[in-house]
Design a protein around this motif. Structure first.
Motif, PDB file in Angstrom:
ATOM      1  N   ILE A  96       0.838  -1.202   0.000  1.00  0.00           N
ATOM      2  CA  ILE A  96       0.000   0.000   0.000  1.00  0.00           C
ATOM      3  C   ILE A  96       0.876   1.257   0.000  1.00  0.00           C
ATOM      4  CG2 ILE A  96      -1.611   1.361   1.437  1.00  0.00           C
ATOM      5  CD1 ILE A  96      -2.922  -1.392   2.202  1.00  0.00           C
ATOM      6  N   PHE A  97       1.897   1.277   0.862  1.00  0.00           N
ATOM      7  CA  PHE A  97       2.795   2.432   0.927  1.00  0.00           C
ATOM      8  C   PHE A  97       3.550   2.620  -0.386  1.00  0.00           C
ATOM      9  CE2 PHE A  97       1.860   2.424   5.370  1.00  0.00           C
ATOM     10  CZ  PHE A  97       2.185   3.696   5.839  1.00  0.00           C
ATOM     11  N   TYR A  98       4.078   1.531  -0.951  1.00  0.00           N
ATOM     12  CA  TYR A  98       4.868   1.643  -2.188  1.00  0.00           C
ATOM     13  C   TYR A  98       4.004   2.022  -3.386  1.00  0.00           C
ATOM     14  CZ  TYR A  98       8.830  -0.039   0.475  1.00  0.00           C
ATOM     15  OH  TYR A  98       9.820  -0.152   1.404  1.00  0.00           O
ATOM     16  N   LEU A  99       2.783   1.521  -3.449  1.00  0.00           N
ATOM     17  CA  LEU A  99       1.884   1.898  -4.548  1.00  0.00           C
ATOM     18  C   LEU A  99       1.585   3.398  -4.499  1.00  0.00           C
ATOM     19  CD1 LEU A  99      -0.650  -1.104  -4.584  1.00  0.00           C
ATOM     20  CD2 LEU A  99       1.011  -0.526  -6.379  1.00  0.00           C
ATOM     21  N   TYR A 100       1.420   3.913  -3.296  1.00  0.00           N
ATOM     22  CA  TYR A 100       1.136   5.343  -3.163  1.00  0.00           C
ATOM     23  C   TYR A 100       2.338   6.180  -3.609  1.00  0.00           C
ATOM     24  CZ  TYR A 100      -0.964   9.612  -1.438  1.00  0.00           C
ATOM     25  OH  TYR A 100      -1.514  10.873  -1.363  1.00  0.00           O
ATOM     26  N   ILE A 101       3.526   5.769  -3.192  1.00  0.00           N
ATOM     27  CA  ILE A 101       4.747   6.484  -3.590  1.00  0.00           C
ATOM     28  C   ILE A 101       4.925   6.447  -5.110  1.00  0.00           C
ATOM     29  CG2 ILE A 101       7.289   6.367  -3.537  1.00  0.00           C
ATOM     30  CD1 ILE A 101       7.017   5.533  -0.563  1.00  0.00           C
ATOM     31  N   GLN A 102       4.512   5.347  -5.729  1.00  0.00           N
ATOM     32  CA  GLN A 102       4.643   5.202  -7.188  1.00  0.00           C
ATOM     33  C   GLN A 102       3.602   6.029  -7.948  1.00  0.00           C
ATOM     34  OE1 GLN A 102       4.445   0.973  -7.707  1.00  0.00           O
ATOM     35  NE2 GLN A 102       6.502   0.635  -6.877  1.00  0.00           N
ATOM     36  N   GLY A 103       2.745   6.739  -7.214  1.00  0.00           N
ATOM     37  CA  GLY A 103       1.809   7.643  -7.873  1.00  0.00           C
ATOM     38  C   GLY A 103       0.367   7.170  -7.931  1.00  0.00           C
ATOM     39  N   GLN A 104       0.094   5.990  -7.381  1.00  0.00           N
ATOM     40  CA  GLN A 104      -1.280   5.483  -7.413  1.00  0.00           C
ATOM     41  C   GLN A 104      -2.165   6.296  -6.462  1.00  0.00           C
ATOM     42  OE1 GLN A 104      -2.462   1.894  -8.366  1.00  0.00           O
ATOM     43  NE2 GLN A 104      -0.707   1.568  -9.693  1.00  0.00           N
TER      44      GLN A 104
END
Length: 197
Positions: A96-104
Motif C-alpha cells: 500500500i505504501f509503495y503503490l502510493y509512492i509510485q503515484g497510485q
C-alpha cells in the motif's frame, strides 16, 4: 433530572421502579426526593471515577506507556500487551505504501487490492479508501505512537472525540517494531501534502 423524569413518567403509567440496594419504590410519590438525591450522588461518584481514570491515563501517557489492545490493526496483533508484527499482513501494508509512492491514488490502490483478492484485516473483500488513507497516515507503521489522538468528551455517554488540541498529545518514538521505514513514511506524507495542493 433524567431519573426524576423517568420516575414520574413511569409512575403516571402505573409502572414501579424498584431500587433494590436502596429499598425504594418509585410508585411512592414521597420517595421522589430521595430517589433524585441518590441519582445525583451516583452521577457525582461516576464523574469522580471517570476523572480519576482519566488522570491515571494521563500519567501513563506522560511516561510514554502505550495501550496495545488493538483488535483490528493490519500488520500487527497484541500479545501480552506488546504490539507484534503479523508477517503475512506486513507485505500488504508495504505494498500500500509503495503503490502510493509510485503515484497510485487511493482509489487505484483499493482496486488493486480487491483485484488481487487481498482481504482487509477484518476479512472483507471490499476495501475502503478512507481505511487506506488512515493506514498511510498512521505513525504506528514506522514504529512510533501518538498518544491521546482521541479523548472521552462525556463521562455519562462515553462519547469519544478527536483531539484537536483540547488535550495534550504525547509522541513515543520506537514504541514497537516498525513495518515501514521512517523515510518511506515521510515520503508518503510529503506526497500526500503535494496532492492536497
Amino acid at each position: 433530572m433524567e431519573i426524576l423524569k423517568i420516575t414520574i413518567f413511569l409512575r403516571e403509567r402505573g409502572i414501579n421502579m424498584h431500587f433494590e440496594n436502596e429499598k425504594l419504590d418509585s410508585i411512592e410519590a414521597d420517595k421522589e426526593f430521595e430517589i433524585t438525591l441518590r441519582g445525583m450522588l451516583a452521577q457525582d461518584e461516576s464523574r469522580n471515577t471517570s476523572e480519576n481514570i482519566q488522570w491515571g491515563i494521563q500519567r501513563k501517557f506522560e511516561k510514554g506507556e502505550i495501550y496495545t489492545k488493538y483488535k483490528n490493526f493490519m500488520g500487527y496483533t497484541c500479545v501480552d500487551g506488546e504490539m507484534v508484527i503479523v508477517p503475512e499482513q506486513t507485505e500488504v501494508v508495504r505494498k500500500i505504501f509503495y503503490l502510493y509512492i509510485q503515484g497510485q491514488t487511493l482509489g487505484q490502490i483499493k482496486t488493486y487490492l480487491e483485484a488481487q483478492g487481498i482481504k482487509t484485516v477484518t476479512g472483507k473483500d471490499i476495501w475502503d479508501t478512507k481505511t487506506i488513507q488512515r493506514m498511510l497516515t498512521n505513525e504506528k507503521y514506522k514504529g512510533d505512537t501518538m498518544l491521546q489522538k482521541t479523548f472521552t468528551e462525556d463521562f455519562m455517554t462515553g462519547k469519544k472525540r478527536r483531539n484537536d488540541g483540547q488535550r495534550n498529545k504525547y509522541y513515543v518514538k520506537n514504541s514497537h517494531p516498525a513495518i515501514i521505514s521512517a523515510e518511506v513514511f515521510d515520503m508518503v506524507q510529503e506526497e500526500m501534502a503535494k496532492r492536497a495542493v
